[in-house]
Design an enzyme around this catalytic site. Structure first.
Site, PDB file in Angstrom:
ATOM      1  N   CYS A  90      -0.892   3.500 -10.652  1.00  0.00           N
ATOM      2  CA  CYS A  90      -1.664   2.559  -9.824  1.00  0.00           C
ATOM      3  C   CYS A  90      -3.167   2.746  -9.942  1.00  0.00           C
ATOM      4  O   CYS A  90      -3.872   1.830 -10.375  1.00  0.00           O
ATOM      5  CB  CYS A  90      -1.232   2.690  -8.379  1.00  0.00           C
ATOM      6  SG  CYS A  90       0.534   2.448  -8.189  1.00  0.00           S
TER       7      CYS A  90
ATOM      8  N   PHE B 209       0.841  -1.203   0.000  1.00  0.00           N
ATOM      9  CA  PHE B 209       0.000   0.000   0.000  1.00  0.00           C
ATOM     10  C   PHE B 209       0.873   1.248   0.000  1.00  0.00           C
ATOM     11  O   PHE B 209       0.460   2.299   0.458  1.00  0.00           O
ATOM     12  CB  PHE B 209      -0.939  -0.020   1.209  1.00  0.00           C
ATOM     13  CG  PHE B 209      -1.812  -1.258   1.246  1.00  0.00           C
ATOM     14  CD1 PHE B 209      -2.908  -1.364   0.393  1.00  0.00           C
ATOM     15  CD2 PHE B 209      -1.509  -2.321   2.073  1.00  0.00           C
ATOM     16  CE1 PHE B 209      -3.701  -2.510   0.401  1.00  0.00           C
ATOM     17  CE2 PHE B 209      -2.294  -3.470   2.086  1.00  0.00           C
ATOM     18  CZ  PHE B 209      -3.391  -3.565   1.242  1.00  0.00           C
TER      19      PHE B 209
END
Ligand code: UGA
Length: 463
Positions: free
Chosen positions: A294, A168
């Site tokens: 992303c 993350f």
């Protein structure tokens, strides 16, 4: 523990060096010889604050090394991270070619029990698919002649486990995010593999690593929550997290567009809703929208995955549409400000998709500049770190190396990336160089009052 990280992009390089920093023996592998040569000399292929120092330190201590020899690296290590790229195909789905190649290579070199970790963002179900490819590669016996495995490992089928361990980390704060994650997600059918992964991350989970330059002290901070789950759920967590954040940004941008028409102030509105702990203040910055490698890739991929099950992702489709429109809104704003774009000079501050990175993949700034250049404007761009024209940028756009060049003779300045450097510019002096003092702040980054007091015709997004 003995770790091999395959792929030295953002995720691989940061993961490798951080695992080295907490005492593991890490070999990072890439098939790009030039990149490996650079890394061996501690020259970073990407701009990421703090990375170079950590690479230097861990290379010197012997915890971190770099190689192009994938087979040997797999043979010698026990924990193998797959961190290769999964770029989007033209239809938005993820291209798994590189993951497949790596999985085959792992099968060819499976000489002992290994944990195979999918760190790349892969479609739901890829964990089982990777297992299948490794097993097939093992069974066909197409192993390289590595001295240990002459005819492939026909008995090795049972000696590996696959774990999904999504990352993350954000570009620009990747080291911080790795040492101070909100959670660690481990998905696997094997308890043995999960236990070993917990051991691997033990120092991060229990806050027992040495203080790292420029990062806060971890002592006394709470242990990191672990989410132990099955493979598929771990894979879904990654897509669902990125898609939620992207949707949250599109949501605030849509509200900003309404604010702009209705005379409300999005900064106050975002504060007012963000203080509700059920909503949260982060990722409520209205602006020209999300980009990078992303969000665009993962949101599209999730819509494709859903379509395979006959599900139409209405909310996600809208989030994508709002985001595409948001970039074009800047072009409309420029038209409203200048009336005629053709023949006007427009300076753009910031090219990268966000600050503290040199990444220009799917950067909103590029879409905006290309549209303005196509409409006949003379477009000039400045970025503190991006010093070469990205391929996707209209080659007519002039790259400038200081901000004076950007303001000189311009009819309009657009702030596209909120680099810290842009806060401290001498706008009084720079404004005097402009032909017409129009300023559109695409990130609501500067003070409207201050800019107006300096004589700029300033507009932001939803303010
Ligand atoms: C994102 C996620 O935040 C990470 O958790 C994840 O690991 C990563 O993708 C990934 O999948 O590898 P990143 O793409 O580095 O990280 O950047 P973000 O900081 O999330 O920003 C994404 C985009 O949203 C940027 O273009 C940024 O300018 C935009 N943004 C962000 C906004 O427009 N408003 C906001 O309030 C926040």
């Amino acid at each position: 523990m003995k770790v091999c990280v395959i792929g030295t992009g953002y995720v691989g390089l940061v993961t490798g060096v951080c695992l080295g920093e907490i005492g593991h023996n890490v070999i990072c592998v890439d098939n790009d010889e030039k990149k490996i040569k650079m890394l061996k000399n501690s020259i970073m292929p990407i701009y990421e604050p703090g990375l170079e120092n950590l690479v230097k330190k861990n290379t010197q201590s012997g915890n971190l090394s770099f190689t192009t020899q994938i087979g040997n690296a797999i043979l010698s290590q026990d924990i193998i991270f797959i961190c290769v790229g999964t770029p989007p195909l033209p239809d938005g789905s993820a291209d798994l070619r590189f993951v497949e190649e790596v999985a085959k290579e792992i099968g060819r070199n499976l000489n002992s029990y290994k944990i195979i970790i999918n760190k790349s963002t892969v479609p739901i179900g890829s964990g089982d698919w990777v297992s299948m490819i490794i097993n097939d590669s093992v069974a066909t016996g197409n192993g390289i002649d590595n001295g240990a495995n002459h005819s492939g490992n026909k008995n090795a089928a049972a000696i590996f486990d696959v774990v999904s361990n999504p990352e993350f980390l954000r570009e620009g704060t990747a080291i911080y995010d790795t040492f101070f994650p909100d959670r660690i997600v481990l998905g696997s059918a094997s308890q043995k593999a999960i236990d070993l992964m917990i051991k691997l991350y033990e120092k991060v989970i229990n806050r027992r690593f040495e203080q790292i330059d420029s990062l806060p002290d971890s002592k006394g901070t709470k242990n990191i929550p672990l989410v132990k789950t099955d493979l598929v759920s771990a894979e879904m967590i990654k897509y669902a997290a990125n898609s939620f954040l992207a949707t949250k940004i599109s949501y605030i941008n849509e509200i900003a567009n309404i604010c702009e028409k209705a005379g409300a102030d999005i900064l106050k509105v975002a504060k007012g809703i963000g203080l509700d702990s059920r909503i949260g203040a982060r990722f409520l910055n209205a602006g020209i929208g999300w980009g990078g490698s992303c969000f665009p890739k993962d949101v599209s991929a999730l819509t494709k995955i859903a379509a395979e099950y006959g599900i139409t992702t209405q909310l996600l489709n809208s989030a994508i549409n709002v985001n595409n429109q948001q970039r074009l809104k800047m072009v409309q704003k420029a038209q409203e400000t200048l009336k005629i774009i053709k023949g006007k000079t427009i300076g753009v501050l910031g090219i990268s998709f966000k600050p503290n990175t040199d990444d220009t993949r799917d950067a909103p700034a590029i879409t905006i500049m290309n549209n303005l250049a196509n409409l006949g404007a003379k477009v000039k761009a400045y970025d503190p770190i991006v010093k070469e024209s990205p391929e996707s940028l209209n080659q007519k756009v002039i790259l400038c190396f200081d901000t004076e060049e950007i303001f000189s003779g311009s009819d309009l300045i657009i702030l596209a990336t909120e680099w810290e450097e842009f806060i401290g510019l001498d706008y009084e002096k720079l404004g005097a160089l402009m032909r017409d003092k129009n300023f559109i702040d695409g990130r609501n980054f500067l003070s409207k009052e201050k800019m107006q007091s300096l004589g700029f015709k300033y507009s932001g997004i939803g303010i």
